[in-house]
Design a protein around this motif. Structure first.
Motif, mmCIF file in Angstrom:
data_model
loop_
_atom_site.group_PDB
_atom_site.id
_atom_site.type_symbol
_atom_site.label_atom_id
_atom_site.label_comp_id
_atom_site.label_asym_id
_atom_site.label_seq_id
_atom_site.Cartn_x
_atom_site.Cartn_y
_atom_site.Cartn_z
ATOM 1 N N UNK A 180 0.841 -1.199 0.000
ATOM 2 C CA UNK A 180 0.000 0.000 0.000
ATOM 3 C C UNK A 180 0.876 1.250 0.000
ATOM 4 N N UNK A 181 1.867 1.288 0.897
ATOM 5 C CA UNK A 181 2.741 2.456 0.996
ATOM 6 C C UNK A 181 3.519 2.642 -0.304
ATOM 7 N N UNK A 182 4.087 1.542 -0.807
ATOM 8 C CA UNK A 182 4.899 1.619 -2.018
ATOM 9 C C UNK A 182 4.060 2.030 -3.220
ATOM 10 N N UNK A 186 1.418 3.836 -3.279
ATOM 11 C CA UNK A 186 1.139 5.274 -3.197
ATOM 12 C C UNK A 186 2.346 6.066 -3.678
ATOM 13 N N UNK A 187 3.539 5.692 -3.209
ATOM 14 C CA UNK A 187 4.743 6.450 -3.573
ATOM 15 C C UNK A 187 5.018 6.333 -5.076
ATOM 16 N N UNK A 188 4.976 5.115 -5.608
ATOM 17 C CA UNK A 188 5.315 4.932 -7.026
ATOM 18 C C UNK A 188 4.244 5.522 -7.923
ATOM 19 N N UNK A 202 2.470 8.096 -7.324
ATOM 20 C CA UNK A 202 2.671 9.551 -7.334
ATOM 21 C C UNK A 202 3.904 9.918 -8.167
ATOM 22 N N UNK A 203 4.976 9.139 -8.044
ATOM 23 C CA UNK A 203 6.201 9.440 -8.804
ATOM 24 C C UNK A 203 5.973 9.304 -10.306
ATOM 25 N N UNK A 230 3.138 9.538 -11.988
ATOM 26 C CA UNK A 230 2.044 10.312 -12.583
ATOM 27 C C UNK A 230 2.589 11.637 -13.109
ATOM 28 N N UNK A 238 1.857 14.247 -10.641
ATOM 29 C CA UNK A 238 2.194 13.963 -9.244
ATOM 30 C C UNK A 238 0.997 13.696 -8.356
ATOM 31 N N UNK A 239 -0.038 13.045 -8.935
ATOM 32 C CA UNK A 239 -1.214 12.728 -8.122
ATOM 33 C C UNK A 239 -1.385 11.217 -8.007
ATOM 34 N N UNK A 240 -2.210 10.832 -7.041
ATOM 35 C CA UNK A 240 -2.502 9.418 -6.851
ATOM 36 C C UNK A 240 -3.655 9.002 -7.751
ATOM 37 N N UNK A 262 -4.053 2.422 -7.138
ATOM 38 C CA UNK A 262 -3.828 2.108 -5.719
ATOM 39 C C UNK A 262 -4.437 0.761 -5.367
ATOM 40 N N UNK A 310 0.547 19.950 -7.460
ATOM 41 C CA UNK A 310 0.976 18.578 -7.269
ATOM 42 C C UNK A 310 2.493 18.358 -7.257
ATOM 43 N N UNK A 366 4.843 15.689 -4.878
ATOM 44 C CA UNK A 366 5.602 14.548 -5.375
ATOM 45 C C UNK A 366 7.008 14.521 -4.784
ATOM 46 N N UNK A 368 6.457 11.155 -1.889
ATOM 47 C CA UNK A 368 7.023 9.912 -2.414
ATOM 48 C C UNK A 368 8.363 9.562 -1.754
ATOM 49 N N UNK A 386 -3.235 4.537 4.510
ATOM 50 C CA UNK A 386 -1.802 4.797 4.484
ATOM 51 C C UNK A 386 -1.269 5.027 5.900
ATOM 52 N N UNK A 388 -5.111 15.830 -4.656
ATOM 53 C CA UNK A 388 -4.223 14.683 -4.481
ATOM 54 C C UNK A 388 -4.514 13.503 -5.400
ATOM 55 N N UNK A 398 -6.123 11.627 -9.030
ATOM 56 C CA UNK A 398 -6.472 11.763 -10.445
ATOM 57 C C UNK A 398 -7.946 11.451 -10.637
#
Lengths: 441, 441, 441
Positions: free
Chosen positions: A255-257, A259-261, A263-264, A266, A269-271, A276, B6, B10, B14, B81, B411, B413
């Motif tokens: 879940x954490x990863x 979210x991070x990836x 966002x990176x 996109x 920079x959005x989720x 998810x 955003x 990021x 992230x 999260x 936050x 999309x």
């Protein structure tokens, strides 16, 4: 407008369901023998497992479909239909061996648990075809896929001596490749453009999807947790508690990863909520497949981390590519949610098991068997998928027209007024904007 | 329009998530030692408890956020999260003592249960800040609050010999006062007017909130039930069954009382769904805090009754007052749902325990210890809340602008078209009404 | 517009609830004695059962109401209120015998389970009256019906020596006939036309109902599963596992059959989601009533098949007929969901038991007792229903006016703006279409 659609389905689905159902009742009446047990810890565990798997199969997969907002009834209703048909069928198939030796199929609560897990492999494949098929197709797919999966399990257990718990966890890989082969055969030219209804839903439905979308995410997390813990061997029940811990940690990390990836990767920079949800699942799938070799929490966590990274990246960059290059229109991201995480889990199982072996001969032997079991599973699932796909291409089953895809109205008595009202509103906007231009000019 | 928002997140969220997650995996790999047990009734109970607490933490708190309709994704997604980060962190912190003596952190299913309850205290505080913070804030709050809460538990258990089950149930009080201190520090001038998006949601979302709002109410009732029963001492497991009975009765009584008082105190004599939900919870919180001293059903029922009355009245008359006088903008009614019922439960515990003591010396001694534990908890939670708040005021974390508060679009999309469509509709109304006036004049 | 409605309810509902609740607390304080037990498998089962029945009563019946979209708050909120009042009352009533002999009412977790099942019979009846009553009515119905049901159980167990598990499963029949008698007495002329709000909902709400509608279907399937397994005798706990299997199979078969028959009997050959949901339940109800005589899976499957066929056909052709001929307006299809499947289950129990008897004398004796128990249940439920109905006709309780039926606004503080907004939109359409005609002409 379109040709009257429903009557043809009435003459196909209703007789099919009634015939199959009456057939199942007859088979159960003649061949099933119920085992009775004394109450013990073991059977209390069976009961808890049955609840867990049931929640996963009925609720978990049911919720997965609700993201198709104009197709929510169908996605969830047909999921239920397919699940119960496939479970009844799997109880019979799993009992063939016992029938061969004793003339009776032995059944207890545990048989239902195993049968529901076989049904889950069919539900995974069906996810890729939702919206582009009718319920007759789905029932046929389920029956054929469950047959293929039981055959696969039997081959693995007989030829390669794979333990039952390991062979059944290959359901994610089997389901994913079966589904991909099916979508490849059943590819329609219409899929190259986004479906009218599929697109419309994404816009109009987001508002009401908010709640349900995330709820489903949570429930997935909940249920996958238990799904993995069910088939660990009962002779060492403390392993079961370990499986719960590992699955929880793998899901948490993924879940954490994710979210991070997400966002990176996109551009803004959005989720992305749909991503998810898939990627959290990916962690659970990967750790599930490798469960019997995972002994330390950090192993489960690393698997969850890798699965989420892999699955996020594949989904961002590969989905459109697959549609164009391989002509696969994959409604529910089968490859990145079940296929690749399943393969990753298989690989992790191999590595962990080799690491744990002191004797290189044993390790090589295990590796050969492990690779063979993957090859058998993939080739069987692909060939069964292609055969099923060819059967379904037969127009006798009356597939939905392109403009009826992803639309509940083809199968359900949902009030037309609703749709008319929405249409009126859209027309209103157009008319008004034209009108305004008139006024200005 | 607004500055592009955003990219900045990021570069903050992230890396933070990836760093923390990889750090956790490394710590787990080096220091965690998994305990294996033989299967017994005790460990079957652990498994059931883990399911229950998990449902509470993931589903229960997740659903709590869905009442913010335009903020549903964020409320539920960030809740997940934060819960998984806080749980992983709490496992480590709870194991420091065992690490100090043995060089390894011992973990089993039970450690996860306790860690999730520590995470719950963070989720309570976060409820008060939803919509006015970004996920970076929430993760930082969770880590700091869990550290504070574990420190508080350690102080109470070491200095005052408070039993573990009692000290952990103070999570409601700790969470509420930590959250209030935070909202006080993070108060924005913008909060004096209702937030544009917060208001808009209340109107546009009620329609779709109906289902989810009440569903969440029911699930709260369900889950709190189990939450309280988890930490009763395992050496006397029949007490656990008593805890389930007491919690059920307290929730039942507070549901009935909340309905009656909500109707009496409403100017129009109607029920308020948001109030109903909070006040039913209030009964469960109060009885949870005093659980270890409750022996008779009527005691639990009286506590539930008092909590519902207190909490309903406070919420009707104090919420606006708090916003103006203390400059606290409290999104999810922290004080009346967790703070006051927690204090009431603490008081009930004191009174019941004194009543049960035959020896006045013992009673006085207990009262002094009990009052000290409350004072330590409140002062630690307030000071940790203030420190956390000051840290978060740092603009490095890029807090959301006032006009982006309570908006998922910052936050996630989620399709803009949806929002545009709604806007068009509203504009349409305005244009049309102007137009009509033109026609008339 | 309408006369101010709320104040009158404030002066009725709030005092009633407070008085009853304080009364219950006093009775519990004076008479209830809590039993404490050592931990054993038996009590672990009690705990699991309590969870299951609680999910069924609170969540299952709560979700049933959400299909009335403009009445979702009331349906679910009042369901909770009635459930907790009825449960508290049933604990007292069930303990009268023990109070008579020992001066104290003995209570443990099991008493709560049985009390919740008594409350379920009240929730079934209330389903038929939702939308046409106010909460004061519902609370009174619940108290009277629970009293009637406990009396019925006492009669059956004392006069006819019916085992407790069998007599309590008659709750479906008792609830259905009590509810039908009530609707007959409380029939309003207004019911002959579809209610304005009831109709409006069907159209406007379908969109948002999609998710919740099917979710509820799934949850029903889940929960009924457990409901039936609870009351099988604890002295033979393997029977419990058999009950779970049988219920699962009966529900599976009735899902498939309901889909087939619903499609066959529909003029357009489509599925109806509301029917699907009711008919799946029908299978569970039928097999629940006959549970103690079902020993083979195929027996459960045949009962599920027959129940689904019967209930689908009755519902398609009888509902309108009942409204006109018997003047019963039955909001939630009581007769086809609980009444007829209950009778079918009773019949199946009779046939299976006779088939299992070797001695014709025993078979005849059983048949006579079994028929008597049905006659007592039906006559008691109908007469209690008529008495309750006559009491509720008293205008002192201020029934809702016809134009306030099926409307949450009568009881809940839901924002009026929402409704106004929708109204504006509809007016807009009308104005615009008029306007267009002007322009054209």
């Amino acid at each position: 407008m379109a040709p009257r659609y429903a009557p043809s389905l009435r003459s196909r689905l209703a007789p099919l369901l009634l015939l199959l159902q009456i057939g199942f009742i007859v088979i159960y009446a003649v061949y099933i023998e119920v085992l009775t047990h004394l109450l013990s810890l073991y059977y209390l565990l069976s009961f808890a497992e049955f609840q867990d798997v049931n929640v996963m199969v009925i609720l978990g997969f049911g919720f997965l479909g609700t993201f198709l907002v104009r197709y929510g009834y169908s996605a969830t209703g047909f999921n239920l239909l397919v699940a119960v048909m496939a479970t009844q069928w799997a109880v019979i198939l799993n009992g063939i061996e016992s029938w061969y030796y004793r003339g009776k199929i032995r059944a207890d609560l545990r048989s239902l648990v195993v049968a529901e897990m076989c049904a889950a492999s069919a539900l995974i494949s069906i996810g890729a075809l939702l919206g582009k098929t009718n319920p007759v197709h789905l029932v046929l797919i389920a029956l054929l896929e469950v047959s293929g999966f039981v055959l696969n399990q039997w081959l693995l257990q007989t030829l390669l001596k794979v333990p039952a718990a390991n062979s059944i966890m290959l359901l994610h890989i089997f389901g994913a490749f079966f589904g991909l082969a099916l979508t490849w055969i059943l590819f329609r030219k219409g899929s190259l453009q986004p479906f009218e209804k599929e697109k419309f839903d994404r816009q109009a439905g987001l508002f009401s999807m908010m709640a349900s979308g995330i709820v489903q995410l949570e429930i997935q997390v909940q249920t996958l947790n238990y799904f993995n813990s069910v088939l660990v061997d009962h002779r060492s029940p403390w392993r079961k508690l370990g499986a719960v811990c590992s699955t929880y940690l793998a899901l948490a990390v993924s879940a954490v990863t994710a979210a991070a990836v997400s966002m990176l990767s996109s551009p803004k920079g959005k989720l992305n909520p749909v991503h998810m949800q898939s990627f959290i699942l990916a962690g659970g799938v990967a750790v599930g497949v490798s469960m019997s070799a995972v002994h330390q929490p950090w192993e489960a966590m690393t698997i969850g981390f890798t699965a989420a990274v892999l699955s996020t990246i594949v989904s961002r960059y590969l989905k459109t590519h697959m549609l164009l290059a391989f002509e696969c229109h994959d409604t529910s991201a089968l490859l990145s949610t079940h296929g690749l995480p399943g393969l990753l889990g298989w690989l992790a199982h191999l590595l962990l098991q080799i690491k744990a072996c002191d004797d290189p001969t044993v390790a090589v032997r295990f590796a050969v068997f492990h690779i063979c079991s993957l090859l058998i599973t993939i080739s069987l699932s692909l060939s069964m998928g292609i055969i099923t796909g060819l059967l379904l291409k037969w127009n006798f089953w009356r597939p939905p027209q392109d403009n009826k895809c992803f639309d509940d109205q083809a199968f359900w008595e949902v009030g037309n007024q609703n749709f008319v009202f929405l249409k009126t509103n859209v027309e209103l906007n157009i008319i008004l904007s034209l009108h305004r231009k008139d006024q200005i000019s």
